[in-house]
Design an enzyme around this catalytic site. Structure first.
Site, mmCIF file in Angstrom:
data_model
loop_
_atom_site.group_PDB
_atom_site.id
_atom_site.type_symbol
_atom_site.label_atom_id
_atom_site.label_comp_id
_atom_site.label_asym_id
_atom_site.label_seq_id
_atom_site.Cartn_x
_atom_site.Cartn_y
_atom_site.Cartn_z
ATOM 1 N N LYS A 71 0.854 -1.190 0.000
ATOM 2 C CA LYS A 71 0.000 0.000 0.000
ATOM 3 C C LYS A 71 0.887 1.237 0.000
ATOM 4 C CE LYS A 71 -2.428 1.373 3.619
ATOM 5 N NZ LYS A 71 -3.496 1.405 4.658
ATOM 6 N N ARG A 115 -10.062 -2.528 6.715
ATOM 7 C CA ARG A 115 -9.154 -3.368 7.487
ATOM 8 C C ARG A 115 -8.987 -2.855 8.904
ATOM 9 N NH1 ARG A 115 -4.817 0.092 9.122
ATOM 10 N NH2 ARG A 115 -3.110 0.088 7.601
ATOM 11 N N GLN A 143 -14.565 6.562 10.083
ATOM 12 C CA GLN A 143 -14.076 5.326 10.684
ATOM 13 C C GLN A 143 -15.062 4.765 11.707
ATOM 14 O OE1 GLN A 143 -12.527 2.040 11.281
ATOM 15 N NE2 GLN A 143 -11.422 3.325 9.826
ATOM 16 N N VAL A 165 -17.139 16.213 18.985
ATOM 17 C CA VAL A 165 -17.195 17.668 19.194
ATOM 18 C C VAL A 165 -18.127 18.340 18.193
ATOM 19 C CG1 VAL A 165 -14.898 17.789 20.217
ATOM 20 C CG2 VAL A 165 -15.145 18.004 17.741
#
Length: 327
Positions: A71, A115, A143, A165
């Site tokens: 990667k 992943r 995420q 936040v």
């Protein structure tokens, strides 16, 4: 012979999260047994552009499959404001270990999210209470979506507590997942008392200062020296599992208290790969557990393996002649 090009939509269409989790678990097990090759992540620092490049190669020999790839990923903080581009972009080259032929060229940005979520799910499978039903998410960005998708594959998640936040991020998360889960925006303090907690923020001063009596924490945000989400008073008393010793002590969640001398080798229960391989125990008693995740190249290769196999079987992607076959 042609190479398969898989753009972001192709990667999404070729993803079965359960299969990605199982492949990442197999990769960790291979890592624990010594059946992988994973050179240290290398960096090219481009201070003049406020960015860097990182290369992450790996080879995996799992029980019934093998795979190799690299990667190539960046982090350019000024991209969104100055160039209308993402801060982080990644490209994955997935290769045949026997011939070195590049089987696929994949979008690495979506693959990284997959992943990372899968790694948290593997850690949760071994370290969280089996009867866990609540998930706390500190950070409601992209995420967080993948954390919920993956962790709900290994535990019966019913209630999701979210803190951020940005109120608009919490609202967007509730709209996306409110029909499937009981989603509630709340404080970090309450979020961190869930059965399972995943932290996905880039902070450098701890924001999680307490946890439930038997909470399992997936510390996913720290990926550079100085980053630190979980308070030292939690880390110094928790059972700590790491993904890689060198990376975690240098740039993982434990890097700050490690540098300060508050943690040392005796405070690390083991690496996740050793637990998957059966050489170290997972959760065996009550108490707080912490998985320190920095992200490993074997995870990228394992996810690419699943995506490529699914795409090939279902005719997803575009074939093109990347390498001449004349000898």
């Amino acid at each position: 012979m042609e190479t398969l090009l898989l753009d972001p939509d192709d990667v999404t269409a070729s993803t079965e999260m359960g299969e990605v989790i199982d492949a990442v678990e197999s990769a960790f097990g291979a890592y624990g047994r010594g059946d992988t090759q994973m050179p240290a992540k290398s960096y090219i620092d481009l201070a003049q552009y406020n960015g860097d490049f990182r290369s992450m190669p790996a080879y995996i020999h799992a029980d019934d499959w093998e795979a190799a790839g690299i990667k190539w990923v960046n982090s350019h903080a000024d991209n969104p404001d100055n160039h209308d581009l993402p801060t982080v972009m990644g490209t994955m080259i997935y290769s045949d270990p026997e011939t070195a032929f590049p089987l696929a060229l994949l979008d690495g940005t979506g693959l990284t999210r997959l992943r990372t979520g899968a790694a948290a799910a593997v850690a949760t499978r071994y370290l969280a209470p089996e009867d866990a039903t609540t998930l706390g998410l500190v950070g409601a960005g992209i995420q967080a979506d993948t954390q919920l998708e993956a962790i709900s594959q290994v535990r019966d998640i019913q209630e999701v507590l979210v803190s951020d936040v940005r109120d608009e991020a919490i609202q967007a998360f509730k709209e996306a997942f409110g029909d499937e889960f009981d989603v509630r925006g709340t404080s970090i303090a309450e979020t961190a008392r869930a059965d399972i907690v995943s932290t996905t923020t880039p902070v450098r001063e701890p924001i999680v200062h307490e946890a439930g009596e038997n909470t399992h924490i997936n510390a996913m945000g720290a990926d550079a020296p100085g980053k630190h989400e979980i308070a030292d008073e939690i880390l110094t008393t928790a059972t700590i599992v790491i993904d890689d010793y060198e990376q975690c002590t240098h740039s993982g969640e434990i890097n700050v208290p490690w540098e300060a001398g508050l943690l040392d080798d005796s405070d690390i229960h083991g690496e996740l790969g050793d637990i998957v391989a059966g050489d170290v125990t997972g959760r065996t008693s009550d108490g707080v557990t912490v998985f320190d995740s920095t992200g490993l190249a074997i995870q990228d290769v394992a996810a690419a393996h699943v995506i490529y196999e699914h795409a090939s079987e279902h005719g997803i992607g575009t074939e093109f002649a990347l390498v001449g076959t004349d000898t």
